[in-house]
Design a protein around this motif. Structure first.
Motif: not given
Length: 332
Positions: A289-306, A308-313, A319-320
């Motif tokens: 997980e890079g800066a983009g995904i961690r930025g999305m997690r920070e934004r989710a915390l801002l809105a009180g949202a959850a 979830d990232i699910s992926s397999t090769p 992304i939900r």
């Protein structure tokens, strides 16, 4: 029982058992020590060490669990807590020192520290993201007012010059016009990405529609939209979080996923609104997980949202983002 008395009691139990065995065992020690007697003494010492080690491991097991949690805790994934021995509450109410001693008190203190750190992280992230959005608006305004208007004026001058120029030079001026016009279109696209005016004017669904259309035009990927017809009203900050998460997800898809199809869905699920972006690319690794995904997690915390990232090769990525619907205020 405190940790000190627990360890003292375990060692006293082992030493007392060994002393009792020496008192009542029909074993004598000769001078000099015989080989069989030495084997018995060394074997007894080994049994004592093994028993002492096993009992100490059992007694210090809560500290081991606390150490593992300390090594894996991530403030962008809130809710990670360690259960307190003795049934005490997460914040230390009701149990006191009598139920779990120093270990329980340490776990309660650590859980309380996580509560405080998560709150402070959410507050600081909110300030940083709001400052970032303000800076984006400022840059977008300057691009629109200064760069955009300047390039528009250049286009007008080039048109007048091309109309009066002889034929060999006229073709070159027309070429410069096309390059300038393409640059102006790119500036306008950057302005829309920095400041989604359609989000403020027409709402979230229209903003996501414009975003996906622009994404499909510039990347050539097939984009499927599935938006519910009637969605509940959301706070402006929550709509901005949904828009930015969708924007970052599409950007990551274009850069890293090697996908051919992207589906963007926005629907209501009970008392929440769910944004889901799914692609058919090569997937991602969770540790990567890079800066983009961690930025999305920070934004989710801002809105009180959850988030979830699910992926397999080789199966794509989903992304939900699930954000709660604000409760309606009752009239006073």
């Amino acid at each position: 029982m405190s940790l000190f008395w627990r360890i003292f009691g375990l060692n006293a139990l082992v030493l007392g058992t060994a002393t009792g065995l020496l008192l009542w065992a029909p074993v004598t020690v000769s001078v000099p020590v015989l080989l069989t007697e030495a084997f018995i003494l060394v074997g007894g010492l080994g049994v004592m060490l093994v028993a002492n080690g096993a009992l100490l491991r059992w007694g210090l097991a809560p500290l081991d669990r606390l150490t593992r949690l300390m090594g894996t805790v991530d403030l962008l994934r809130p809710g990670q807590r360690l259960p307190v021995p003795g049934g005490a509450g997460r914040r230390g109410g009701g149990g006191g020192r009598g139920g779990g001693g120093e270990v329980s008190e340490l776990i309660r203190t650590f859980n309380a520290m996580l509560d405080r750190l998560e709150h402070e992280r959410a507050t600081s992230s909110a300030r940083a993201l709001l400052a970032q959005e303000a800076e984006r608006r400022r840059i977008a305004q300057e691009l629109h007012d200064e760069v955009g208007q300047g390039m528009t004026a250049i286009l007008l001058v080039l048109k007048r010059a091309a109309d009066d120029a002889p034929e060999p030079l006229r073709g070159e001026l027309h070429q410069v016009q096309e390059i300038t016009r393409a640059s102006l279109d790119e500036v306008r696209r950057l302005v829309r990405r920095l400041r989604p005016g359609v989000l403020e004017d027409l709402g979230l669904v229209s903003a996501l529609t414009s975003l996906t259309q622009d994404f499909a035009t510039h990347t050539g990927l097939r984009v499927v939209r599935r938006f519910d017809a009637e969605l509940p009203a959301l706070e402006p900050e929550t709509e901005l979080v949904l828009y930015r998460v969708a924007q970052e997800s599409l950007t990551n898809t274009a850069r890293h996923a090697d996908a051919t199809r992207v589906e963007v869905a926005l629907r209501r699920a009970g008392e929440a609104v769910v944004l889901e972006i799914t692609d058919d690319g090569r997937g991602i690794e969770a540790p990567c997980e890079g800066a983009g995904i961690r930025g999305m997690r920070e934004r989710a915390l801002l809105a009180g949202a959850a988030l979830d990232i699910s992926s397999t090769p080789a199966t794509g990525t989903r992304i939900r983002l699930t954000t709660p619907v604000p409760a309606l205020r009752k009239p006073s």
